[in-house]
Design a protein around this motif. Structure first.
Motif, mmCIF file in Angstrom:
data_model
loop_
_atom_site.group_PDB
_atom_site.id
_atom_site.type_symbol
_atom_site.label_atom_id
_atom_site.label_comp_id
_atom_site.label_asym_id
_atom_site.label_seq_id
_atom_site.Cartn_x
_atom_site.Cartn_y
_atom_site.Cartn_z
ATOM 1 N N THR A 23 0.853 -1.175 0.000
ATOM 2 C CA THR A 23 0.000 0.000 0.000
ATOM 3 C C THR A 23 0.899 1.238 0.000
ATOM 4 N N PRO A 24 0.348 2.388 -0.351
ATOM 5 C CA PRO A 24 1.166 3.615 -0.268
ATOM 6 C C PRO A 24 1.719 3.855 1.133
ATOM 7 N N GLN A 25 0.944 3.497 2.152
ATOM 8 C CA GLN A 25 1.402 3.692 3.528
ATOM 9 C C GLN A 25 2.598 2.788 3.839
ATOM 10 N N LEU A 26 2.538 1.535 3.408
ATOM 11 C CA LEU A 26 3.662 0.625 3.646
ATOM 12 C C LEU A 26 4.886 1.087 2.879
ATOM 13 N N LEU A 27 4.703 1.534 1.645
ATOM 14 C CA LEU A 27 5.838 2.009 0.859
ATOM 15 C C LEU A 27 6.482 3.230 1.520
ATOM 16 N N ALA A 28 5.660 4.116 2.084
ATOM 17 C CA ALA A 28 6.195 5.283 2.788
ATOM 18 C C ALA A 28 7.005 4.862 4.014
ATOM 19 N N SER A 29 6.535 3.848 4.727
ATOM 20 C CA SER A 29 7.273 3.343 5.890
ATOM 21 C C SER A 29 8.609 2.743 5.481
#
Length: 345
Positions: free
Chosen positions: A184-190
């Motif tokens: 997800t975009p959130q996981l990629l940001a992390s």
């Protein structure tokens, strides 16, 4: 090697028919050297090292499943490899009712002329008309879910988004690079915040990825070719990661197979564009990748052979037994594993 060495029993209830929601809530089995640990996909930033690089496949699944008729005979077609601007190789149901030159009507004004049969049993289909084939498929085709899902429930509107990764941008696959479905975009940001890089390549996954190995010995199995591309900038980036001591972690067996196809004996990754039919079994020496994030695969499949080559067959048999006992979900919509061998690349 004997194919039955890669067999195992999987209870039917372990086969996932829908993906985890949200995507990054899927479970993750870590195999790091000799360690086996249960995690979640959201733990991934803490399981990798700063300077590592995840390599994703940006292929996009096309609606490659078609239902039609040749005269009074019903015919089903699953496209699996593009052979020309309007020509696709397809696995055809009821193919014995189709001869070279026959017109197959797929509805919605979409038709194709049957060509000769290939060595793998597939037929060439030449789509008629002037519209791009992609538009014809959008009109008449449906999402080509794997047979172990499609055999248990019909394809529906949810699958149009569920069966595409967040990176999907290059149309041409007839199966998803499913390890990337968890992102997800959130996981990629992390991951970015943890200093973990990412890169993109393209491999158009074919329907043959689901075909069982029918031979008794791996030496007798013939892999289907799939088209892939690694551009010069990506090759340079991947080589730079390795040169500075980072690890290349392939996200999915498709990414791994293309990287290994593009790498020389010296481990240097060169730009690549064309077909690959690389078949990785135990004994293979990995040239460039250092790890793999992948879902759980079918028994006796070329993909289970690949992970056995990376981690060891007995190790993977034990890991899959653990996953089954602990309730992990298998196959395309299932959970994932992070495989970090002691020595690879």
């Amino acid at each position: 090697m004997r194919v039955d060495l890669f067999d195992f029993d999987l209870p039917a209830e372990r086969i996932a028919l829908r993906p985890a929601s949200p995507r990054d809530s899927a479970r993750l089995l870590l195999l790091d050297g000799d360690r086996t640990e249960d995690h979640g996909i959201s733990d991934l930033p803490g399981l990798l090292r700063r300077g590592d690089c995840l390599v994703f496949n940006d292929t996009r699944v096309i609606p490659a499943q078609l239902e039609g008729a040749r005269g009074g005979a019903r015919v089903g077609a699953t496209l699996h490899k593009r052979e020309g601007p309007r020509t696709w190789a397809a696995f055809v149901r009821n193919a014995r009712r189709v001869r070279v030159g026959d017109r197959i009507q797929f509805g919605q004004g979409v038709s194709a002329i049957a060509g000769p049969k290939g060595e793998d049993g597939s037929l060439l289909l030449e789509f008629e008309g002037d519209e791009p084939v992609e538009l014809l498929l959008e009109r008449a085709g449906r999402m080509p879910l794997p047979p172990y899902i499609a055999g248990k429930r019909p394809t529906d509107a949810r699958d149009a988004s569920d069966y595409q990764t967040m990176f999907a941008s290059a149309p041409g696959a007839v199966a998803a690079p499913t390890a990337a479905l968890h992102f997800t975009p959130q996981l990629l940001a992390s991951l970015d915040a943890a200093g973990i890089d990412h890169a993109m390549l393209t491999l158009h996954v074919g329907a043959a990825t689901f075909l069982p190995v029918k031979a008794d010995d791996t030496d007798a199995h013939r892999m289907h070719a799939e088209w892939g591309r690694i551009d010069a900038a990506t090759a340079d980036m991947l080589n730079a990661v390795r040169a500075r001591g980072g690890r290349l972690i392939a996200v999915g067996t498709t990414s791994l197979r293309l990287i290994e196809s593009a790498a020389g004996e010296d481990g240097i990754i060169r730009p690549f564009e064309g077909d690959t039919s690389i078949f990785i079994t135990p004994g293979y020496r990995f040239r460039a990748i250092n790890g793999l994030l992948t879902n759980f695969h079918l028994p006796r499949s070329t993909l289970f052979m690949l992970v056995s080559a990376l981690m060891g067959r007995e190790r993977m048999q034990a890991a899959y037994a653990h996953a089954i006992a602990e309730g992990y979900r298998f196959y395309s919509y299932g959970d994932a594993s992070l495989l970090l061998p002691l020595h690879a690349g």
